[in-house]
Write a protein that holds these residues in place. Structure first.
Motif, PDB file in Angstrom:
ATOM      1  N   ASN A 139       0.865  -1.179   0.000  1.00  0.00           N
ATOM      2  CA  ASN A 139       0.000   0.000   0.000  1.00  0.00           C
ATOM      3  C   ASN A 139       0.907   1.237   0.000  1.00  0.00           C
ATOM      4  OD1 ASN A 139      -1.425   2.314   1.156  1.00  0.00           O
ATOM      5  ND2 ASN A 139      -3.099   0.893   1.578  1.00  0.00           N
ATOM      6  N   PRO A 140       0.844   2.081  -1.028  1.00  0.00           N
ATOM      7  CA  PRO A 140       1.767   3.235  -1.128  1.00  0.00           C
ATOM      8  C   PRO A 140       1.703   4.163   0.082  1.00  0.00           C
ATOM      9  CG  PRO A 140       0.650   2.877  -3.218  1.00  0.00           C
ATOM     10  CD  PRO A 140      -0.015   1.976  -2.226  1.00  0.00           C
ATOM     11  N   GLU A 141       0.510   4.402   0.610  1.00  0.00           N
ATOM     12  CA  GLU A 141       0.402   5.296   1.760  1.00  0.00           C
ATOM     13  C   GLU A 141       1.071   4.680   2.995  1.00  0.00           C
ATOM     14  OE1 GLU A 141      -3.575   6.488   2.545  1.00  0.00           O
ATOM     15  OE2 GLU A 141      -3.878   7.418   0.563  1.00  0.00           O
ATOM     16  N   HIS A 142       0.870   3.367   3.183  1.00  0.00           N
ATOM     17  CA  HIS A 142       1.509   2.693   4.316  1.00  0.00           C
ATOM     18  C   HIS A 142       3.029   2.721   4.159  1.00  0.00           C
ATOM     19  CE1 HIS A 142      -2.151   0.148   5.821  1.00  0.00           C
ATOM     20  NE2 HIS A 142      -2.527   1.343   5.353  1.00  0.00           N
ATOM     21  N   ALA A 143       3.484   2.453   2.933  1.00  0.00           N
ATOM     22  CA  ALA A 143       4.933   2.458   2.684  1.00  0.00           C
ATOM     23  C   ALA A 143       5.523   3.842   2.923  1.00  0.00           C
ATOM     24  CB  ALA A 143       5.215   1.990   1.252  1.00  0.00           C
ATOM     25  N   ALA A 144       4.794   4.854   2.534  1.00  0.00           N
ATOM     26  CA  ALA A 144       5.279   6.229   2.735  1.00  0.00           C
ATOM     27  C   ALA A 144       5.353   6.555   4.218  1.00  0.00           C
ATOM     28  CB  ALA A 144       4.354   7.208   2.012  1.00  0.00           C
ATOM     29  N   ALA A 145       4.371   6.127   4.977  1.00  0.00           N
ATOM     30  CA  ALA A 145       4.388   6.372   6.422  1.00  0.00           C
ATOM     31  C   ALA A 145       5.558   5.650   7.089  1.00  0.00           C
ATOM     32  CB  ALA A 145       3.073   5.921   7.045  1.00  0.00           C
ATOM     33  N   MET A 146       5.852   4.437   6.644  1.00  0.00           N
ATOM     34  CA  MET A 146       6.996   3.706   7.194  1.00  0.00           C
ATOM     35  C   MET A 146       8.298   4.459   6.895  1.00  0.00           C
ATOM     36  SD  MET A 146       5.957  -0.267   6.320  1.00  0.00           S
ATOM     37  CE  MET A 146       7.271  -1.021   7.277  1.00  0.00           C
ATOM     38  N   ASP A 147       8.429   4.958   5.660  1.00  0.00           N
ATOM     39  CA  ASP A 147       9.631   5.707   5.297  1.00  0.00           C
ATOM     40  C   ASP A 147       9.737   7.000   6.098  1.00  0.00           C
ATOM     41  OD1 ASP A 147      10.386   3.775   3.494  1.00  0.00           O
ATOM     42  OD2 ASP A 147       9.491   4.793   1.750  1.00  0.00           O
ATOM     43  N   ALA A 148       8.607   7.700   6.230  1.00  0.00           N
ATOM     44  CA  ALA A 148       8.623   9.001   6.903  1.00  0.00           C
ATOM     45  C   ALA A 148       8.996   8.875   8.374  1.00  0.00           C
ATOM     46  CB  ALA A 148       7.245   9.666   6.761  1.00  0.00           C
ATOM     47  N   HIS A 149       8.613   7.779   9.003  1.00  0.00           N
ATOM     48  CA  HIS A 149       8.855   7.632  10.432  1.00  0.00           C
ATOM     49  C   HIS A 149       9.917   6.576  10.752  1.00  0.00           C
ATOM     50  CE1 HIS A 149       5.440  10.231  11.290  1.00  0.00           C
ATOM     51  NE2 HIS A 149       4.736   9.541  10.392  1.00  0.00           N
ATOM     52  N   ASP A 150      10.581   6.131   9.664  1.00  0.00           N
ATOM     53  CA  ASP A 150      11.681   5.172   9.830  1.00  0.00           C
ATOM     54  C   ASP A 150      11.219   3.922  10.596  1.00  0.00           C
ATOM     55  OD1 ASP A 150      14.244   4.291   9.376  1.00  0.00           O
ATOM     56  OD2 ASP A 150      15.053   5.160  11.226  1.00  0.00           O
ATOM     57  N   ILE A 151      10.053   3.399  10.181  1.00  0.00           N
ATOM     58  CA  ILE A 151       9.493   2.191  10.795  1.00  0.00           C
ATOM     59  C   ILE A 151       9.946   0.980   9.994  1.00  0.00           C
ATOM     60  CG2 ILE A 151       7.375   0.923  11.353  1.00  0.00           C
ATOM     61  CD1 ILE A 151       5.979   3.628  11.671  1.00  0.00           C
ATOM     62  N   GLY A 152      10.611   0.066  10.639  1.00  0.00           N
ATOM     63  CA  GLY A 152      11.067  -1.152   9.978  1.00  0.00           C
ATOM     64  C   GLY A 152      10.023  -2.250  10.047  1.00  0.00           C
TER      65      GLY A 152
END
Length: 529
Positions: free
Chosen positions: A84-97
């Motif tokens: 999901n692009p939005e989920h992936a973007a949120a992971m990148d933005a908050h450095d969530i592994g």
């Protein structure tokens, strides 16, 4: 999404069985290990590199460990829909592994309760973070593998070996289903403790029942019905499912039901004197106590040798060779007892199809609990019938006083009648059932059937008269008319034990007085439907 490679695993377990081996295998495969508390310590002591949860959340464990994994850095890594692009973007933005594997089993709440711990200790053993991680991982099983049972570690090893370090969707689905069942059972145990033990409610506002599939059965009561055996979660259960099956074919639905009926009745008799119960179609057809177990068997069998064919036998003391030899002379489906000596085992071994079940102990007939029955559109619950009557509880209502022997026979018959389907009539003499009438639509017919059985038994054994002569007779509920009592008098009974409470009690008492027999009221009924 089908196969998902395991690159990062979060391990946090109370039951550390196999956790070091699991961590070692994962580390060898290049998986990054994240852990907490005692699990991290155990892995480090085994020489493994482990990343603390606090290292990825930026917050230390706090409040005595109550808060450690409840954090977006953990649950974001568990719940993110990877494509999901939005989920992936949120992971990148908050450095969530991303976290690909979660291995969690929960605080030992049930064991803590069973240990007799105080209330504060019990409350502290209610896991919060663990179920949250389990549910997050299980919900997102399209991308995350969740394990809640050490028994599944080897299944994971096979998955990783067969799929180049990845797990299949089928495996993740199966583990997710098991995970949700585990958290449901956990919450059920907690809610039950709050309702029954902590608040003393007899019937909680919402009922949750936690149990685990023991095994599927060939069929139910009839071949067109499906059936399975479920076992209660947690320790402490004592019954047929907990018995060791030493030999014989797999137990059927009817075997289990009948063996439970036999075990429930034989457990009523203390082990200071051997007792034998023979059950057919959930009703006892012969019960006896005697100085030796083989004598008890012979006496119980003599009550109704026709019905005993293909029956279930239960004993209240360990089985011995002579008794086993005697039992194997007729076709018997199941034998259950608290142990068996070598001679008994050898005798039963000659009958390969006979199921021999051995228990460490008998269930406590006075134990509290609830019985449950399904009906169309609902469930019926009631407290277990653990009522007991002693000689001091009996009220003599006739002119003639009963003798000590009649009282003893009456209490024996009453104990058996409690386990006979209503309408129940039981004749007994000298610690042996003389005749049993079960499940009739009126009490008079039950009384007559029991007398007929006694007459057939006397004819088969060559006795001069049936054992109903001079016997005590027990009725599980009151005699609504005198006809049932008069049938017992015709059969030779000299003593009646019944609950009393009929509108026609005086009529029945008068009939007993006219016949010159003794009668006592218990004030307790034992309907069994």
């Amino acid at each position: 999404m089908t196969d998902v490679a395991i690159k990062r695993a979060l391990l946090s377990v109370s039951d550390k069985t196999g956790i070091v081996e699991l961590g070692s295998r994962l580390a060898k495969a290049g998986v990054e290990l994240v852990s907490t508390g005692g699990t991290a310590r155990a892995l480090r002591e085994a020489g493994l590199d482990v990343l603390d949860v606090s290292d990825i959340t930026g917050f230390p464990e706090m409040m005595d460990g109550r808060v450690k994994t409840l954090h977006p850095m953990v649950h974001g890594g568990l719940l993110a829909v990877r494509d999901n692009p939005e989920h992936a973007a949120a992971m990148d933005a908050h450095d969530i592994g991303a976290i690909d594997l979660v291995v969690v089993n929960l605080y030992p709440f049930v064991n803590t309760v069973m240990s007799g711990a105080d209330r504060d200790t019990i409350i502290e053993n209610i896991d919060i973070g663990g179920p949250s991680m389990v549910r997050s991982a299980a919900k997102n099983h399209a991308y995350v593998t969740i394990l809640t049972d050490p028994a599944d570690y080897h299944g994971l090893y096979d998955e990783l070996a067969d799929h180049d370090g990845a797990t299949t969707l089928a495996f993740r689905k199966a583990m997710a289903a098991k995970a949700f069942a585990a958290t449901a059972a956990y919450d059920s145990a907690i809610s039950s403790w709050f309702a029954f033990a902590d608040q003393g409610k007899q019937f909680p506002d919402a009922l949750s029942v936690a149990s685990t599939l023991g095994n599927t059965l060939r069929y139910g009561e009839n071949p067109h019905q499906h059936a399975a055996l479920y076992l209660p979660d947690g320790p402490g259960a004592v019954g047929v499912p907990q018995a060791e099956q030493v030999q014989g074919k797999a137990l059927s639905y009817n075997n289990l039901n009948d063996a439970d009926a036999a075990l429930g009745l034989v457990a009523e008799f203390p082990a200071d004197k051997p007792a034998v119960v023979i059950v057919k179609h959930a009703n006892p057809c012969g019960v006896a106590v005697a100085d030796t177990l083989v004598e008890a068997w012979d006496a119980a069998l003599a009550c109704d040798s026709v019905s005993a064919f293909g029956g279930i036998v239960a004993a209240n003391v360990p089985l011995d060779g002579p008794t086993a030899q005697a039992i194997t002379k007729i076709f018997t489906e199941v034998v259950i007892a608290p142990g068996a000596d070598d001679a008994a085992r050898e005798a039963f071994a000659a009958k390969k199809n006979l199921r021999l079940l051995l228990l460490d102990e008998l269930p406590d007939p006075a134990r509290p609990g609830l019985d449950m029955k399904s009906i169309a559109g609902g469930l019926l619950l009631q407290s277990r019938d653990n009522g007991v009557i002693s000689a001091e509880d009996l009220k003599v209502v006739t002119k003639r006083q009963p003798t000590e022997q009649e009282i003893a026979d009456a209490l024996f018959a009453w104990k058996v009648a409690k386990h006979v389907k209503s309408n129940a009539i039981v004749y007994a003499r000298d610690g042996v059932t003389a005749g049993i009438g079960a499940g009739q639509m009126n009490r008079r017919d039950s009384s007559r059937i029991a007398a007929v059985r006694a007459g057939e038994a006397a004819e088969t054994a060559g006795w001069s008269e049936p054992r109903t002569v001079g016997s005590a007779v027990a009725s599980d509920a009151f005699f609504p008319f005198a006809d049932g009592l008069l049938s017992a008098v015709e059969a030779g009974a000299t003593m009646v034990i019944q609950p009393g409470g009929s509108m026609r009690d005086e009529e029945v008492i008068a009939a007993a007085d006219e016949a010159g027999i003794a009668m006592v009221f218990t004030g307790m009924r034992h309907f069994r439907h």
